[in-house]
Write a protein that holds these residues in place. Structure first.
Motif, PDB file in Angstrom:
ATOM      1  N   VAL A  51       0.855  -1.189   0.000  1.00  0.00           N
ATOM      2  CA  VAL A  51       0.000   0.000   0.000  1.00  0.00           C
ATOM      3  C   VAL A  51       0.893   1.242   0.000  1.00  0.00           C
ATOM      4  O   VAL A  51       1.897   1.295   0.710  1.00  0.00           O
ATOM      5  CB  VAL A  51      -0.926  -0.002   1.245  1.00  0.00           C
ATOM      6  N   ARG A  52       0.528   2.228  -0.819  1.00  0.00           N
ATOM      7  CA  ARG A  52       1.307   3.472  -0.868  1.00  0.00           C
ATOM      8  C   ARG A  52       0.686   4.489   0.077  1.00  0.00           C
ATOM      9  O   ARG A  52      -0.501   4.816  -0.071  1.00  0.00           O
ATOM     10  CB  ARG A  52       1.301   4.056  -2.281  1.00  0.00           C
ATOM     11  N   LEU A  53       1.472   4.969   1.038  1.00  0.00           N
ATOM     12  CA  LEU A  53       0.959   5.957   1.999  1.00  0.00           C
ATOM     13  C   LEU A  53       1.909   7.141   2.040  1.00  0.00           C
ATOM     14  O   LEU A  53       3.126   6.956   2.147  1.00  0.00           O
ATOM     15  CB  LEU A  53       0.872   5.349   3.406  1.00  0.00           C
ATOM     16  N   ALA A  54       1.351   8.339   1.960  1.00  0.00           N
ATOM     17  CA  ALA A  54       2.204   9.531   1.997  1.00  0.00           C
ATOM     18  C   ALA A  54       1.508  10.612   2.807  1.00  0.00           C
ATOM     19  O   ALA A  54       0.296  10.854   2.634  1.00  0.00           O
ATOM     20  CB  ALA A  54       2.473  10.034   0.587  1.00  0.00           C
ATOM     21  N   ARG A  55       2.276  11.264   3.679  1.00  0.00           N
ATOM     22  CA  ARG A  55       1.707  12.375   4.452  1.00  0.00           C
ATOM     23  C   ARG A  55       1.633  13.610   3.551  1.00  0.00           C
ATOM     24  O   ARG A  55       2.556  13.882   2.792  1.00  0.00           O
ATOM     25  CB  ARG A  55       2.601  12.663   5.662  1.00  0.00           C
ATOM     26  N   ASP A  56       0.508  14.309   3.638  1.00  0.00           N
ATOM     27  CA  ASP A  56       0.339  15.539   2.858  1.00  0.00           C
ATOM     28  C   ASP A  56      -0.234  16.579   3.820  1.00  0.00           C
ATOM     29  O   ASP A  56      -1.445  16.653   4.008  1.00  0.00           O
ATOM     30  CB  ASP A  56      -0.615  15.258   1.679  1.00  0.00           C
ATOM     31  N   GLY A  57       0.645  17.337   4.459  1.00  0.00           N
ATOM     32  CA  GLY A  57       0.192  18.289   5.475  1.00  0.00           C
ATOM     33  C   GLY A  57      -0.467  17.570   6.623  1.00  0.00           C
ATOM     34  O   GLY A  57       0.120  16.667   7.230  1.00  0.00           O
ATOM     35  N   ALA A  58      -1.727  17.925   6.885  1.00  0.00           N
ATOM     36  CA  ALA A  58      -2.447  17.312   8.007  1.00  0.00           C
ATOM     37  C   ALA A  58      -3.133  16.010   7.609  1.00  0.00           C
ATOM     38  O   ALA A  58      -3.830  15.404   8.423  1.00  0.00           O
ATOM     39  CB  ALA A  58      -3.480  18.297   8.553  1.00  0.00           C
ATOM     40  N   SER A  59      -2.964  15.585   6.372  1.00  0.00           N
ATOM     41  CA  SER A  59      -3.666  14.380   5.896  1.00  0.00           C
ATOM     42  C   SER A  59      -2.678  13.276   5.541  1.00  0.00           C
ATOM     43  O   SER A  59      -1.485  13.517   5.364  1.00  0.00           O
ATOM     44  CB  SER A  59      -4.454  14.679   4.622  1.00  0.00           C
ATOM     45  N   TRP A  60      -3.219  12.071   5.412  1.00  0.00           N
ATOM     46  CA  TRP A  60      -2.479  10.966   4.810  1.00  0.00           C
ATOM     47  C   TRP A  60      -3.202  10.583   3.526  1.00  0.00           C
ATOM     48  O   TRP A  60      -4.426  10.409   3.523  1.00  0.00           O
ATOM     49  CB  TRP A  60      -2.434   9.763   5.753  1.00  0.00           C
ATOM     50  N   CYS A  61      -2.451  10.451   2.424  1.00  0.00           N
ATOM     51  CA  CYS A  61      -3.020   9.957   1.173  1.00  0.00           C
ATOM     52  C   CYS A  61      -2.656   8.483   1.063  1.00  0.00           C
ATOM     53  O   CYS A  61      -1.481   8.108   1.193  1.00  0.00           O
ATOM     54  CB  CYS A  61      -2.445  10.713  -0.029  1.00  0.00           C
ATOM     55  N   VAL A  62      -3.647   7.666   0.831  1.00  0.00           N
ATOM     56  CA  VAL A  62      -3.436   6.213   0.810  1.00  0.00           C
ATOM     57  C   VAL A  62      -3.905   5.680  -0.535  1.00  0.00           C
ATOM     58  O   VAL A  62      -5.087   5.817  -0.893  1.00  0.00           O
ATOM     59  CB  VAL A  62      -4.229   5.528   1.949  1.00  0.00           C
ATOM     60  N   ARG A  63      -2.979   5.081  -1.291  1.00  0.00           N
ATOM     61  CA  ARG A  63      -3.368   4.484  -2.574  1.00  0.00           C
ATOM     62  C   ARG A  63      -3.497   2.978  -2.388  1.00  0.00           C
ATOM     63  O   ARG A  63      -2.508   2.300  -2.081  1.00  0.00           O
ATOM     64  CB  ARG A  63      -2.354   4.827  -3.664  1.00  0.00           C
ATOM     65  N   GLY A  64      -4.694   2.490  -2.515  1.00  0.00           N
ATOM     66  CA  GLY A  64      -4.972   1.090  -2.216  1.00  0.00           C
ATOM     67  C   GLY A  64      -4.506   0.149  -3.306  1.00  0.00           C
ATOM     68  O   GLY A  64      -4.216   0.568  -4.430  1.00  0.00           O
ATOM     69  N   VAL A  65      -4.452  -1.134  -2.953  1.00  0.00           N
ATOM     70  CA  VAL A  65      -3.991  -2.165  -3.887  1.00  0.00           C
ATOM     71  C   VAL A  65      -5.165  -2.944  -4.478  1.00  0.00           C
ATOM     72  O   VAL A  65      -4.970  -3.826  -5.312  1.00  0.00           O
ATOM     73  CB  VAL A  65      -3.022  -3.147  -3.186  1.00  0.00           C
ATOM     74  N   GLY A  66      -6.388  -2.653  -4.017  1.00  0.00           N
ATOM     75  CA  GLY A  66      -7.552  -3.441  -4.446  1.00  0.00           C
ATOM     76  C   GLY A  66      -7.730  -4.651  -3.535  1.00  0.00           C
ATOM     77  O   GLY A  66      -6.746  -5.214  -3.046  1.00  0.00           O
ATOM     78  N   VAL A  67      -8.984  -5.052  -3.335  1.00  0.00           N
ATOM     79  CA  VAL A  67      -9.269  -6.226  -2.482  1.00  0.00           C
ATOM     80  C   VAL A  67      -8.552  -7.445  -3.070  1.00  0.00           C
ATOM     81  O   VAL A  67      -8.665  -7.723  -4.252  1.00  0.00           O
ATOM     82  CB  VAL A  67     -10.796  -6.469  -2.413  1.00  0.00           C
ATOM     83  N   GLY A  68      -7.773  -8.118  -2.251  1.00  0.00           N
ATOM     84  CA  GLY A  68      -7.027  -9.297  -2.709  1.00  0.00           C
ATOM     85  C   GLY A  68      -5.659  -8.962  -3.260  1.00  0.00           C
ATOM     86  O   GLY A  68      -4.913  -9.864  -3.653  1.00  0.00           O
ATOM     87  N   GLY A  69      -5.301  -7.673  -3.267  1.00  0.00           N
ATOM     88  CA  GLY A  69      -4.075  -7.251  -3.944  1.00  0.00           C
ATOM     89  C   GLY A  69      -2.845  -7.072  -3.067  1.00  0.00           C
ATOM     90  O   GLY A  69      -1.812  -6.577  -3.541  1.00  0.00           O
ATOM     91  N   LEU A  70      -2.909  -7.474  -1.811  1.00  0.00           N
ATOM     92  CA  LEU A  70      -1.738  -7.280  -0.941  1.00  0.00           C
ATOM     93  C   LEU A  70      -0.571  -8.149  -1.411  1.00  0.00           C
ATOM     94  O   LEU A  70      -0.769  -9.274  -1.886  1.00  0.00           O
ATOM     95  CB  LEU A  70      -2.076  -7.650   0.511  1.00  0.00           C
ATOM     96  N   LEU A  71       0.638  -7.629  -1.235  1.00  0.00           N
ATOM     97  CA  LEU A  71       1.849  -8.359  -1.615  1.00  0.00           C
ATOM     98  C   LEU A  71       2.478  -8.981  -0.376  1.00  0.00           C
ATOM     99  O   LEU A  71       2.286  -8.482   0.744  1.00  0.00           O
ATOM    100  CB  LEU A  71       2.856  -7.388  -2.255  1.00  0.00           C
ATOM    101  N   PRO A  72       3.248 -10.064  -0.543  1.00  0.00           N
ATOM    102  CA  PRO A  72       3.895 -10.652   0.636  1.00  0.00           C
ATOM    103  C   PRO A  72       4.934  -9.695   1.220  1.00  0.00           C
ATOM    104  O   PRO A  72       5.748  -9.141   0.470  1.00  0.00           O
ATOM    105  CB  PRO A  72       4.559 -11.930   0.102  1.00  0.00           C
TER     106      PRO A  72
END
Ligand code: S3P
Length: 427
Positions: A51-72
């Protein structure tokens, strides 16, 4: 103590927002996310699984991988002190065809994981754990996993949510039945991200949550409310320190979290709610607490699920109330970041309170407002809520209390000591 403050974002909601954003297709924005160590453990584990997570000021932007898309993940997932991270992420991994090892600190490694491992095994996960089903633990998920119907043997929002997360990537309908309602942040958040779930209550009052897996989640912007469990320490401090009036703004008041307000109202506490509003599917309010006399009460076991994390703070208030408080049905407190029944009884007794454990109940004979004698050095056992409760007790003590480890407050409430100091000095 005087002033108006905010507390960090709700820990339970933060974990769930990160995880569901991590499964959505697209980018979610989360504001008000706690900077506490527990939520950071979930964030890092998701990053380790793609999962891609980046802080943007007071927020976190999270780019999901899709259900079932997690990597080992390349290495072990370090859950630190966080039971919620461990149990929720075990559920998440259980329906992915990946293997993950979960490790944690000494406290977490002593906490029961069988409650979540057993139903996840029934869904097809292969779990190898330290004796007694403890961390460190390696979980090999199964995809497609097997949908099941599971009636919770313990009232646990963590187990409920773990199973619902596993259900997201599981074909068919997974049903979780909870005889005792627990915090429903998971259900609310799943609905907000577009999961296919239906909730009903049967004739016996048990809640049935049915989730049909296999669908996609859409991204969602989440504003995390202030954590009622953190506000609880500030509220109790204001109630017991003479002359105090404190307002905590933007606090989540989901009824499955605010049993403490019910208990304190019965004890005669001067607490008012203002500016009630809805934020991202959760009720929020500004809470004002003022010092005043409290009266001991019998607090039934039916309150336990709704104030499970607030008992340590409640014990402090009860120890200064007039008369006896009996808090019933507290066995689950033995399985938190420490054995909170034993830790709080020992800490308050060492500070001069009349407190005893009888079976699963805590019996407290209050001082009627006479401050704690204090003077003792308190063992927190590394438990953030024991540490903060006893710091609050110290504010209402003659000689102060010395706490072996207040740094552990950062698990859920970074800046706790500074905030209390600001309120006490009025700066
Ligand atoms: C939590 C549930 C509760 C609570 C914990 C957070 C959650 O634990 O004590 O601090 O976010 O689901 P249990 O589910 O084990 O009762």
């Amino acid at each position: 103590m005087r002033g108006t403050v905010r507390v960090p974002g709700d820990k339970s909601i933060g974990h769930r927002a990160l995880i569901l954003a991590g499964l959505a297709i697209g980018t979610s924005r989360i504001t008000g996310l706690s900077d506490g160590a527990d939520v950071a453990a979930t964030r890092r584990a998701l990053a380790a699984m793609g999962v891609r997570l980046a802080r943007d000021g007071a927020s976190w932007c999270v780019r999901g991988v899709g259900v079932g898309g997690l990597l080992p993940p390349a290495g072990a997932l370090d859950m630190g002190n966080s039971g919620t991270s461990a149990r929720l992420l075990m559920g998440l991994v259980a329906s992915h065809a990946i293997t993950a090892t979960f490790v944690g600190d000494a406290s977490l490694s002593a906490r029961p994981m069988a409650r979540v491992a057993e139903p996840l095994r029934a869904m097809g996960a292969d779990i190898v754990a330290a004796p007694g089903t403890h961390l460190p633990l390696t979980l090999r998920g199964l995809a497609p996993a097997i949908a099941l119907t599971y009636r919770l043997p313990v009232a646990s929002a963590q187990v409920k949510t773990a199973l619902l997360l596993a259900a997201l990537n599981t074909p068919g309908v997974t049903r979780v039945v909870e005889p005792v309602a627990t915090r429903d942040h998971g259900e609310r958040m799943l609905a907000a991200f577009g999961a296919d779930l239906a909730i009903s209550t049967d004739a016996d009052g048990a809640r049935h949550i049915a989730l049909r897996g296999g669908g996609d989640l859409h991204p969602c912007d989440v504003a995390v409310p202030g954590d009622f469990s953190s506000a609880a320490f500030v509220i109790v401090a204001a109630l017991i320190v003479p002359g105090s009036e404190v307002t905590v703004t933007g606090v989540g008041i989901n009824p499955r979290r605010t049993g403490l307000l019910t208990a304190l109202a019965a004890m005669g506490a001067d607490i008012t709610l203002a500016n009630e509003r809805g934020v991202a599917g959760e009720a929020v309010a500004d809470i004002t607490a003022r010092h005043g006399p409290l009266t001991g009460r019998d607090l039934p076991a039916t309150l336990a699920a709704d104030m499970i994390d607030e008992y340590p703070a409640l014990f402090v208030a009860a120890a200064l109330a007039k008369g006896r408080t009996v808090a019933r049905g507290l066995d689950e407190l033995r399985h938190k970041e420490s054995d909170r029944l034993a830790a709080m009884a020992a800490a308050l007794a060492a500070s001069g309170a009349a407190i005893a454990i009888e079976g699963d109940d805590m019996i407290i004979d209050g001082s009627g407002g006479t401050p704690f004698v204090g003077g003792a050095k308190i063992a927190t056992h590394g438990d953030h809520r024991v540490a903060m409760s006893m710091a609050v007790a110290g504010l209402a003590s003659r000689d102060g209390v010395r706490i072996d480890d207040l740094a552990c407050a950062a698990t859920s409430f970074p800046g706790f000591a500074d905030l209390i100091e600001r309120l006490t000095t009025g700066s």
